[in-house]
Enzyme design. Structure first.
Site, PDB file in Angstrom:
ATOM      1  N   GLU A 129      57.497 -27.772  -1.287  1.00  0.00           N
ATOM      2  CA  GLU A 129      58.796 -28.208  -0.783  1.00  0.00           C
ATOM      3  C   GLU A 129      58.748 -28.161   0.731  1.00  0.00           C
ATOM      4  O   GLU A 129      58.176 -27.229   1.311  1.00  0.00           O
ATOM      5  CB  GLU A 129      59.932 -27.314  -1.285  1.00  0.00           C
ATOM      6  CG  GLU A 129      61.293 -27.759  -0.759  1.00  0.00           C
ATOM      7  CD  GLU A 129      62.465 -27.004  -1.362  1.00  0.00           C
ATOM      8  OE1 GLU A 129      63.616 -27.380  -1.081  1.00  0.00           O
ATOM      9  OE2 GLU A 129      62.234 -26.034  -2.109  1.00  0.00           O
ATOM     10  N   CYS A 171      65.432 -27.939  -3.515  1.00  0.00           N
ATOM     11  CA  CYS A 171      66.812 -28.407  -3.338  1.00  0.00           C
ATOM     12  C   CYS A 171      66.902 -29.705  -2.550  1.00  0.00           C
ATOM     13  O   CYS A 171      67.881 -30.437  -2.674  1.00  0.00           O
ATOM     14  CB  CYS A 171      67.644 -27.325  -2.675  1.00  0.00           C
ATOM     15  SG  CYS A 171      67.995 -25.920  -3.747  1.00  0.00           S
ATOM     16  N   ASN A 231      66.619 -30.763 -10.210  1.00  0.00           N
ATOM     17  CA  ASN A 231      66.084 -29.498  -9.711  1.00  0.00           C
ATOM     18  C   ASN A 231      67.191 -28.458  -9.694  1.00  0.00           C
ATOM     19  O   ASN A 231      68.231 -28.683  -9.091  1.00  0.00           O
ATOM     20  CB  ASN A 231      65.530 -29.681  -8.296  1.00  0.00           C
ATOM     21  CG  ASN A 231      65.192 -28.353  -7.639  1.00  0.00           C
ATOM     22  OD1 ASN A 231      64.157 -27.773  -7.915  1.00  0.00           O
ATOM     23  ND2 ASN A 231      66.079 -27.858  -6.784  1.00  0.00           N
ATOM     24  N   GLU A 232      66.969 -27.340 -10.380  1.00  0.00           N
ATOM     25  CA  GLU A 232      67.941 -26.234 -10.382  1.00  0.00           C
ATOM     26  C   GLU A 232      69.351 -26.740 -10.671  1.00  0.00           C
ATOM     27  O   GLU A 232      70.317 -26.346 -10.009  1.00  0.00           O
ATOM     28  CB  GLU A 232      67.923 -25.490  -9.046  1.00  0.00           C
ATOM     29  CG  GLU A 232      66.707 -24.634  -8.842  1.00  0.00           C
ATOM     30  CD  GLU A 232      66.794 -23.734  -7.608  1.00  0.00           C
ATOM     31  OE1 GLU A 232      67.809 -23.817  -6.883  1.00  0.00           O
ATOM     32  OE2 GLU A 232      65.860 -22.971  -7.385  1.00  0.00           O
TER      33      GLU A 232
END
Length: 779
Positions: A26, A230, A354-355
């Protein structure tokens, strides 16, 4: 033989380990720009903007050069751009030449790192006014003005034109500057000012910093997940917006056509390291690519694509699969070929989201899943279960995965080392006929040797549960020490050095010695002994003010063992205040109160069970005022035990109850159960171990982790072993203090030692040192 033994049945293969261990990438901590991406110029296209970070501007990292009597003005304009995606360009007006007139770039960190005798490729786009020709000197200098390299360029076009040259450096310097000067008055326009080391990883153009790429390649990962994180879904729904969600089509093609992007970690992302480069890097290091795409929902800011407008987002996913796997006759396969890679990349996995938390994502996921599986049934789709290890949104993610028959579920958690030891058996009861776990982000809080041991013990549990766990990667991976957004990290670097943490060497051991199949094992004397009594969650109870102002009233503490009730006075609690309500050491008690938030960005917070170095929290309306969370803190390191969605409204009364029974914690909001969890304590085993076989070499691999503060003498007994003698190699991490860490000064302080061994028969007695990690490879 000793009383303790590990028996390994070398011919009894159990579960395939597949692609178990890999990497997570990331772009945070300047992992790409100023890190893995080898570009040495910061803000090369003059696109930095306050939307990226409040103190950014179009000339961040640029300075005027006015030597002697020189006089220049510099400005950023956008009326005649090189490309509409990057509208800004620099206008350099020289009024007096003096001893040097121009601009310089300060690079990242302390400056531009240079190595003696190495070559550096400079390029930029420039234009001049009609009928003018300009000479520009491109130099590399120290902060003090010592010249390391210099070459001249002749500029002659009134249209944008790319110019390039190569510089050879005369000496080492980690803090150099790129300097562009002219000896003529007049105006020069420039954009995309770039400087790359000639030696990039695999010598690729627009390539990667070789030392960082190499330390990643040295891990021998099975896969790499990218681009986050994120940043995948945090942003505007408009793909043309500066703060858009991460849209992969913006990241391919000529770098001058890729738009600058606000990175949600509060800096600029050039997208010079884009999807094509990610695929190439995966190919170069032998890792399967696992791209992750947004699903048209931003849970951070509740931006949601209407269902009737979702098809373009689904098309992006289908186009990406075609870009990766399509032949040259397809639209996107042809684009990949034109970029220089006619052969398909062989994409097998794709993550959606994602998440993710909230029903809007899971509603949209179904549309993606159905469309992708209909056209590409062999692609393994990865669903999401949020950012925590348990709770309402975690359960919602798993329910979605089971309903849609997702191939894997992306789990994320960052917890204390004690949590990892307490949850060694986390996946024992997961079913083999359900979606597999992709442990897409995990780490214990810290980069000490103790953290590494705790993670290694947990990882043996991942291997033992290969029926349930398909993929796992430590996160985050990279951190530039001068731009830290998050810790801990796997690898740290500055502009000229890189080192792996203790956690890195654990990952390296497990990746190098994964094996293809687990083996049947039996043990004697290695079961954890149950503690004589389980401690209660007793201690001080407090109300905490954190980014809010709230009133609390009708507060009671009830000892449900004795029936004793304590009434507490009403309280107004503001940010920074801790109000002690009392202290309880009962096995069963309850805190009840009413509360009203008056102002602030968060809701209510209760601390309980505070004693020694441990405490627990109940946060209602915590981060971004969207959760009800139970968390624990051990020695300053936190673990979220469970989470559910909940938002606290201003000026609304809430009835709140916290009940503790043994180590079970239940919370109620307006008489409805909102959280339910058990705060497990580590029950330390004498040894943690796993066994596998490498089918290519026919070697038996045994990993053993000793967490205890004492050596453990154990017999390794290989059943069905064909040879009279055991031979092989042992790799070991041992002899370190629990607080030891690696550093730039001692990058290999914590690293495995290797030695060969031989035994006279099919069993081998070995004393596992205290607090050690040992890997055997039996030939």
């Amino acid at each position: 033989m000793t009383e303790k033994s590990i028996k390994v049945f070398s011919k009894d293969k159990k579960e395939p380990l597949g692609d178990l261990y890999g990497l997570f990438f990331e772009d945070l901590n300047h992992a790409a720009d100023g890190g893995l991406y080898a570009e040495l110029v910061q803000n090369r296209s003059f696109e930095f903007d306050p939307i990226d970070r409040s103190d950014y501007h179009a000339l961040t990292a640029w300075e005027k050069v006015e030597r002697g009597e020189a006089e220049v003005t510099i400005s950023v304009e956008d009326s005649f751009p090189l490309h509409e995606n990057n509208p800004n360009y620099l206008t350099l007006k020289t009024k007096k030449v003096g001893d040097g007139a121009g601009i310089l770039n300060t690079g990242f960190n302390s400056g531009i790192p240079l190595k003696k005798d190495e070559f550096y490729h400079f390029s930029f786009f420039a234009r001049v006014d009609q009928a003018e020709k300009k000479t520009l000197t491109i130099s590399l200098e120290s902060k003090e003005g010592v010249l390391h390299a210099s070459e001249e360029l002749s500029l002659h076009s009134s249209e944008w034109k790319k110019y390039s040259l190569t510089l050879q450096c005369k000496s080492d310097d980690q803090s150099a500057r790129l300097i562009l000067t002219t000896n003529q008055t007049g105006t020069i326009y420039m954009d995309m000012v770039s400087l790359f080391p000639a030696k990039t990883f695999m010598d690729r153009e627009n390539g990667l910093r070789s030392d960082i790429a190499q330390i990643l390649a040295d891990l021998k990962p099975k896969f790499m997940r990218f681009p986050g994180g994120c940043l995948v879904h945090d942003g505007s729904l408009d793909e043309r917006a500066r703060d858009s969600m991460y849209r992969w089509k913006n990241t391919i093609g000529d770098t001058e056509k890729r738009p600058s992007r606000r990175n949600n970690w509060k800096y600029n992302q050039t997208l010079g390291l884009g999807y094509y480069e990610y695929f190439l890097f995966c190919e170069d290091i032998g890792a399967k690519p696992i791209p992750v795409l947004p699903a048209g929902y931003d849970p951070h800011h509740h931006r949601i694509v209407p269902l009737e407008n979702l098809q373009p987002w689904i098309d992006d996913a289908l186009d990406l699969i075609e870009f990766a796997n399509g032949n040259v006759s397809t639209t996107w396969g042809k684009i990949r070929s034109e970029l220089g890679h006619p052969e398909p990349f062989g994409l097998e996995y794709l993550g959606i989201g994602n998440e993710e938390v909230g029903e809007p994502f899971f509603e949209r996921y179904e549309y993606f899943h159905r469309a992708i599986k209909e056209k590409h049934p062999d692609i393994k789709l990865i669903n999401s279960s949020g950012p925590f290890a348990a709770g309402g949104e975690y359960d919602r993610g798993w329910d979605s995965a089971k309903k849609n028959q997702s191939d894997l579920v992306d789990e994320h958690y960052y917890q204390s080392p004690e949590w990892f030891l307490a949850h060694y058996h986390r996946y024992d009861d997961f079913k083999r006929d359900e979606p597999k776990v992709f442990l897409g982000e995990y780490a214990s809080w810290g980069n000490t040797y103790y953290n590494a041991i705790a993670e290694a013990a947990f990882m043996t549990g991942l291997e033992k549960n290969a029926h349930a766990v398909g993929l796992a990667c430590y996160a985050p991976m990279l951190c530039n020490v001068d731009y830290i957004n998050w810790e801990p990290n796997l690898i740290y670097f500055n502009n000229h050095q890189v080192f792996g943490t203790a956690n890195y060497y654990v990952q390296k051991l497990f990746m190098h010695h994964q094996g293809d199949y687990t083996l049947k094992t039996e043990s004697t004397g290695l079961s954890a002994s149950e503690p004589p009594s389980i401690p209660t969650i007793g201690g001080q109870i407090k109300l905490i003010g954190e980014q809010s102002k709230a009133e609390y009233y009708k507060i009671t503490l009830t000892n449900l063992e004795t029936g004793e009730v304590k009434e507490c006075p009403n309280a107004l609690v503001e940010n920074g205040i801790e109000l002690l309500l009392g202290e309880l050491h009962s096995k069963h008690y309850r805190l009840s109160f009413k509360a009203r938030k008056l102002e602030g960005t968060r809701g209510f917070k209760v601390m309980f069970g505070e004693k020694d170095n441990q405490k627990l929290f109940w946060e209602i309306g915590g981060w971004q005022n969207q959760d009800s969370v139970i968390s624990s803190m051990v020695n300053g390191r936190g673990s979220v035990l469970t989470q559910s969605l909940f938002t606290v409204k201003n000026d609304q009364e809430y009835s709140l109850d916290l009940e503790i029974k043994g180590r079970k914690i239940t919370t109620y909001i307006d008489d409805e159960v909102i959280n339910e969890t058990v705060d497990k304590l580590p029950n330390i085993k004498p040894l943690y171990y796993s066994a596998s076989i490498d089918s290519l070499t026919n070697e038996v691999i045994i990993k053993v982790v000793n967490v205890k503060d004492e050596a453990v003498l154990t017999t390794i007994d290989l059943q069905d072993y064909a040879k009279d003698k055991l031979k092989g190699t042992v790799y070991e991490l041992s002899g370190y203090e629990l607080t030891d860490v690696n550093s730039f000064e001692a990058p290999d302080k914590i690293s495995p030692k290797q030695k060969d061994f031989e035994a006279s028969n099919s069993f081998y007695e070995y004393e596992f040192p205290k607090q050690s990690i040992t890997v055997f490879r039996f030939q």
